[in-house]
Design a protein around this motif. Structure first.
Motif, PDB file in Angstrom:
ATOM      1  N   ASN A 264     -11.537  10.247  32.330  1.00 27.79           N
ATOM      2  CA  ASN A 264     -10.482   9.639  33.136  1.00 27.79           C
ATOM      3  C   ASN A 264      -9.167  10.317  32.799  1.00 27.79           C
ATOM      4  OD1 ASN A 264      -8.312   7.902  34.024  1.00 27.79           O
ATOM      5  ND2 ASN A 264      -9.808   6.259  34.293  1.00 27.79           N
ATOM      6  N   ASN A 265      -8.578  10.996  33.798  1.00 27.50           N
ATOM      7  CA  ASN A 265      -7.382  11.816  33.594  1.00 27.50           C
ATOM      8  C   ASN A 265      -6.280  11.400  34.572  1.00 27.50           C
ATOM      9  OD1 ASN A 265      -5.809  13.933  32.582  1.00 27.50           O
ATOM     10  ND2 ASN A 265      -6.710  15.463  33.932  1.00 27.50           N
ATOM     11  N   TYR A 266      -6.259  10.093  34.931  1.00 24.08           N
ATOM     12  CA  TYR A 266      -5.292   9.631  35.921  1.00 24.08           C
ATOM     13  C   TYR A 266      -3.873   9.532  35.352  1.00 24.08           C
ATOM     14  CZ  TYR A 266      -8.745   8.351  39.484  1.00 24.08           C
ATOM     15  OH  TYR A 266      -9.724   8.383  40.450  1.00 24.08           O
ATOM     16  N   GLU A 267      -3.758   8.995  34.135  1.00 24.65           N
ATOM     17  CA  GLU A 267      -2.432   8.747  33.572  1.00 24.65           C
ATOM     18  C   GLU A 267      -1.854  10.020  32.949  1.00 24.65           C
ATOM     19  OE1 GLU A 267      -1.631   5.152  31.335  1.00 24.65           O
ATOM     20  OE2 GLU A 267      -3.660   4.443  31.798  1.00 24.65           O
ATOM     21  N   ALA A 268      -0.537  10.161  33.077  1.00 20.59           N
ATOM     22  CA  ALA A 268       0.140  11.316  32.493  1.00 20.59           C
ATOM     23  C   ALA A 268       0.010  11.280  30.970  1.00 20.59           C
ATOM     24  CB  ALA A 268       1.611  11.316  32.897  1.00 20.59           C
ATOM     25  N   ASN A 269      -0.446  12.397  30.406  1.00 17.88           N
ATOM     26  CA  ASN A 269      -0.538  12.591  28.954  1.00 17.88           C
ATOM     27  C   ASN A 269      -1.574  11.697  28.277  1.00 17.88           C
ATOM     28  OD1 ASN A 269       1.638  14.478  29.082  1.00 17.88           O
ATOM     29  ND2 ASN A 269       3.072  12.752  29.116  1.00 17.88           N
ATOM     30  N   VAL A 271      -5.787  10.943  28.335  1.00 18.67           N
ATOM     31  CA  VAL A 271      -7.112  11.272  28.839  1.00 18.67           C
ATOM     32  C   VAL A 271      -8.139  10.482  28.033  1.00 18.67           C
ATOM     33  CG1 VAL A 271      -8.763  13.101  29.337  1.00 18.67           C
ATOM     34  CG2 VAL A 271      -6.320  13.603  29.366  1.00 18.67           C
ATOM     35  N   LYS A 272      -9.092   9.865  28.740  1.00 21.82           N
ATOM     36  CA  LYS A 272     -10.137   9.090  28.071  1.00 21.82           C
ATOM     37  C   LYS A 272     -11.496   9.669  28.434  1.00 21.82           C
ATOM     38  CE  LYS A 272     -11.962   4.405  27.393  1.00 21.82           C
ATOM     39  NZ  LYS A 272     -11.775   2.958  27.729  1.00 21.82           N
ATOM     40  N   THR A 273     -12.268  10.034  27.412  1.00 23.65           N
ATOM     41  CA  THR A 273     -13.626  10.531  27.608  1.00 23.65           C
ATOM     42  C   THR A 273     -14.605   9.517  27.036  1.00 23.65           C
ATOM     43  OG1 THR A 273     -12.940  12.851  27.479  1.00 23.65           O
ATOM     44  CG2 THR A 273     -15.255  12.374  27.055  1.00 23.65           C
ATOM     45  N   LEU A 274     -15.593   9.096  27.862  1.00 23.32           N
ATOM     46  CA  LEU A 274     -16.573   8.094  27.453  1.00 23.32           C
ATOM     47  C   LEU A 274     -17.966   8.696  27.605  1.00 23.32           C
ATOM     48  CD1 LEU A 274     -16.473   4.348  28.545  1.00 23.32           C
ATOM     49  CD2 LEU A 274     -18.589   5.536  28.072  1.00 23.32           C
ATOM     50  N   LEU A 275     -18.755   8.627  26.525  1.00 24.17           N
ATOM     51  CA  LEU A 275     -20.076   9.247  26.515  1.00 24.17           C
ATOM     52  C   LEU A 275     -21.153   8.213  26.840  1.00 24.17           C
ATOM     53  CD1 LEU A 275     -21.673  11.858  25.895  1.00 24.17           C
ATOM     54  CD2 LEU A 275     -21.873  11.037  23.540  1.00 24.17           C
ATOM     55  N   THR A 276     -22.068   8.573  27.753  1.00 26.62           N
ATOM     56  CA  THR A 276     -23.181   7.682  28.104  1.00 26.62           C
ATOM     57  C   THR A 276     -24.517   8.203  27.586  1.00 26.62           C
ATOM     58  OG1 THR A 276     -23.527   8.756  30.248  1.00 26.62           O
ATOM     59  CG2 THR A 276     -22.002   6.900  30.174  1.00 26.62           C
ATOM     60  N   LEU A 291     -18.534  12.504  19.682  1.00 25.52           N
ATOM     61  CA  LEU A 291     -18.854  11.223  20.297  1.00 25.52           C
ATOM     62  C   LEU A 291     -20.356  11.049  20.435  1.00 25.52           C
ATOM     63  CD1 LEU A 291     -16.293  10.909  23.266  1.00 25.52           C
ATOM     64  CD2 LEU A 291     -16.115   9.980  20.954  1.00 25.52           C
ATOM     65  N   PHE A 292     -20.804   9.771  20.274  1.00 24.62           N
ATOM     66  CA  PHE A 292     -22.174   9.381  20.531  1.00 24.62           C
ATOM     67  C   PHE A 292     -22.165   8.321  21.624  1.00 24.62           C
ATOM     68  CE2 PHE A 292     -21.995  11.051  16.250  1.00 24.62           C
ATOM     69  CZ  PHE A 292     -23.107  11.890  16.207  1.00 24.62           C
ATOM     70  N   PRO A 293     -23.300   8.058  22.278  1.00 24.66           N
ATOM     71  CA  PRO A 293     -23.317   7.105  23.401  1.00 24.66           C
ATOM     72  C   PRO A 293     -22.673   5.770  23.040  1.00 24.66           C
ATOM     73  CG  PRO A 293     -25.403   8.260  23.292  1.00 24.66           C
ATOM     74  CD  PRO A 293     -24.623   8.677  22.074  1.00 24.66           C
ATOM     75  N   GLY A 294     -21.831   5.273  23.959  1.00 29.00           N
ATOM     76  CA  GLY A 294     -21.123   4.026  23.722  1.00 29.00           C
ATOM     77  C   GLY A 294     -19.803   4.207  23.006  1.00 29.00           C
ATOM     78  N   GLN A 295     -19.406   5.463  22.787  1.00 23.96           N
ATOM     79  CA  GLN A 295     -18.108   5.745  22.180  1.00 23.96           C
ATOM     80  C   GLN A 295     -17.203   6.460  23.180  1.00 23.96           C
ATOM     81  OE1 GLN A 295     -19.160   8.027  18.604  1.00 23.96           O
ATOM     82  NE2 GLN A 295     -18.648   6.229  17.358  1.00 23.96           N
ATOM     83  N   ALA A 296     -15.905   6.308  22.959  1.00 27.04           N
ATOM     84  CA  ALA A 296     -14.911   6.978  23.798  1.00 27.04           C
ATOM     85  C   ALA A 296     -13.828   7.546  22.901  1.00 27.04           C
ATOM     86  CB  ALA A 296     -14.297   5.999  24.808  1.00 27.04           C
ATOM     87  N   VAL A 297     -13.125   8.551  23.416  1.00 21.94           N
ATOM     88  CA  VAL A 297     -11.996   9.115  22.692  1.00 21.94           C
ATOM     89  C   VAL A 297     -10.799   9.163  23.634  1.00 21.94           C
ATOM     90  CG1 VAL A 297     -12.556  11.519  23.241  1.00 21.94           C
ATOM     91  CG2 VAL A 297     -11.190  11.000  21.219  1.00 21.94           C
ATOM     92  N   VAL A 298      -9.636   8.791  23.129  1.00 20.21           N
ATOM     93  CA  VAL A 298      -8.396   8.798  23.896  1.00 20.21           C
ATOM     94  C   VAL A 298      -7.380   9.616  23.121  1.00 20.21           C
ATOM     95  CG1 VAL A 298      -6.577   7.396  24.947  1.00 20.21           C
ATOM     96  CG2 VAL A 298      -8.913   6.496  24.800  1.00 20.21           C
ATOM     97  N   ASN A 299      -6.666  10.490  23.815  1.00 23.32           N
ATOM     98  CA  ASN A 299      -5.636  11.253  23.111  1.00 23.32           C
ATOM     99  C   ASN A 299      -4.366  10.431  23.000  1.00 23.32           C
ATOM    100  OD1 ASN A 299      -5.220  11.556  25.971  1.00 23.32           O
ATOM    101  ND2 ASN A 299      -3.710  13.133  25.525  1.00 23.32           N
ATOM    102  N   LYS A 300      -3.825  10.370  21.818  1.00 25.51           N
ATOM    103  CA  LYS A 300      -2.551   9.705  21.552  1.00 25.51           C
ATOM    104  C   LYS A 300      -1.570  10.778  21.113  1.00 25.51           C
ATOM    105  CE  LYS A 300      -4.100   5.465  22.150  1.00 25.51           C
ATOM    106  NZ  LYS A 300      -3.609   4.573  23.218  1.00 25.51           N
ATOM    107  N   THR A 306     -10.812   7.578  18.368  1.00 28.61           N
ATOM    108  CA  THR A 306     -12.166   7.205  18.787  1.00 28.61           C
ATOM    109  C   THR A 306     -12.305   5.689  18.781  1.00 28.61           C
ATOM    110  OG1 THR A 306     -13.023   9.239  17.800  1.00 28.61           O
ATOM    111  CG2 THR A 306     -14.617   7.520  18.317  1.00 28.61           C
ATOM    112  N   GLU A 307     -13.022   5.152  19.789  1.00 27.02           N
ATOM    113  CA  GLU A 307     -13.193   3.715  19.907  1.00 27.02           C
ATOM    114  C   GLU A 307     -14.554   3.399  20.514  1.00 27.02           C
ATOM    115  OE1 GLU A 307      -9.734   3.076  22.335  1.00 27.02           O
ATOM    116  OE2 GLU A 307     -10.905   3.079  24.193  1.00 27.02           O
TER     117      GLU A 307
END
Length: 392
Positions: A264-269, A271-276, A291-300, A306-307
């Motif tokens: 998901n790259n909608y918001e400026a600066n 990006v959220k990547t979620l692995l399935t 990342l492993f399935p069920g995890q996501a990473v967001v740039n701050k 990672t969450e």
């Protein structure tokens, strides 16, 4: 004047205005055009973004002008009368004005007509209702040709001796040979649009509304690299351990060999990547994360966080559903705005309450607004393509 002629005329007026050589009459005409075409005002905002303009001028430089002129002359043999005014105009333009017109025209080509329509509301009491989005996109090939995707008449159409196959909801690239020459294609979905792409290696990409990707017709021998320029995309990557698949986004790159994930790259600066499925490595400017399935990473900023995440968040929109779990009303309305191609008018400040649930994206806007009214402390009005948010 047809749509292409209108766009070219507007591009010429805007180019003259930017150069400071437009007359008062032309300025009035330009303002009137922009009032009647709200998408046109977005072009001026984009032109202020230096990086975006540089990208478009670079894209313009990649076009095979010799081939395009040969195509022009060939078509001109049968349509000389309709083409002559355009060539006359270009001859008399200065070089700088022509470049500006070309750049503006690239923006105009991206302003795809809306995929949604205003319809009467006979159920909820709104001034009108709005239809949901559907499959539709614009494909810009490496040689500069532009193809509208999603029309029913294109089903089964072939381009370039069977190397590109278009169906109603997807486009497939079939050239599996390798090359070191990077010839970029682009696919852009409008607000209210979605589309599927199958790359030459078999990788499947679903594009959400208001999104854009760039990719080569043929990958290099050592890697498969593409760019998510904006918006959201779900990837099912064909396995190939010898040729990693790399997705560049703003702020970081995602490296995989064969897996499924959403970006998901909608918001400026942000990006959220979620692995399935599978495993991915996300490489930022200063840090990296696996990342492993069920995890996501967001740039701050320049760092990655990672969450734990719900896989359904990544799969829902691809499968035709809105996903509301854990989202604020403002986040939900952002998704709604993109899918129904409506502007948002907040007449009250929204709180940070989060919600649960979801809805089919095949519903009309009125149905979604009624559901959001029942589950929140806000009410909604629909006025044309404007969604107004008020306190109950």
């Amino acid at each position: 004047m047809d749509k292409n002629g209108e766009h070219l005329y507007f591009a010429g007026l805007l180019a003259k205005c930017i150069q400071g050589i437009s007359s008062e009459e032309e300025i009035v005409r330009l303002k009137k055009y922009m009032d009647e075409n709200p998408q046109a005002s977005e072009i001026l905002v984009n032109l202020r973004e230096t990086n975006r303009l540089d990208q478009d001028l670079e894209e313009l430089g990649k076009i095979d002008l010799e081939q395009r002129w040969a195509n022009f002359e060939e078509r001109g043999q049968t349509k000389a009368a309709s083409r002559r005014p355009v060539s006359t105009l270009i001859i008399w333009l200065s070089t700088s004005a022509a470049i500006l017109i070309a750049a503006v025209s690239l923006f105009l080509n991206r302003q795809i007509e809306s995929n949604t329509s205003i319809i009467p509301d006979h159920q909820f009491g709104y001034k009108n209702d709005v239809t949901p989005g559907h499959a539709g996109a614009i494909l810009t090939l490496a040689d500069g040709r532009v193809v509208e995707l999603g029309s029913t008449g294109q089903q089964g159409e072939l381009i370039d001796t069977n190397l590109i196959h278009i169906s109603k909801g997807s486009v497939e690239f079939r050239n599996e040979t390798n090359t070191n020459e990077y010839r970029a294609n682009r696919i852009q979905t409008p607000k209210g649009g979605t589309f599927q792409t199958i790359l030459a290696d078999g990788t499947k990409i679903w594009l959400n509304a208001n999104s854009e990707i760039e990719f080569p017709s043929q990958f290099s021998p050592n890697e498969r690299r593409i760019k998510l320029l904006s918006g959201e995309a779900f990837f099912e990557v064909a396995k190939n351990k010898q040729k990693p698949f790399i997705v560049e986004t703003q702020g970081y790159a995602v490296h995989v060999t064969g897996t499924a994930f959403n970006i998901n790259n909608y918001e400026a600066n942000i990006v959220k990547t979620l692995l399935t499925e599978g495993k991915v490595d996300v490489i930022g400017k200063k840090t990296r994360a696996s990342l492993f399935p069920g995890q996501a990473v967001v740039n701050k900023g320049e760092f990655l966080q990672t969450e734990t995440a719900d896989i359904n968040e990544a799969l829902s929109w691809r499968d035709g559903y809105f996903y509301f779990d854990g989202k604020t009303l403002q986040e939900i309305l952002g998704d709604v705005s993109r899918w129904y191609d409506v502007s948002l008018d907040y007449q009250i400040s929204l709180d940070q309450t989060t919600y649960m649930g979801g809805a089919k994206r095949s519903n009309t806007l009125g149905t979604i607004c009624k559901m959001l009214t029942d589950m929140s402390q806000y009410k909604f009005e629909i006025n044309g393509k404007k969604l107004i948010v008020k306190k109950k």
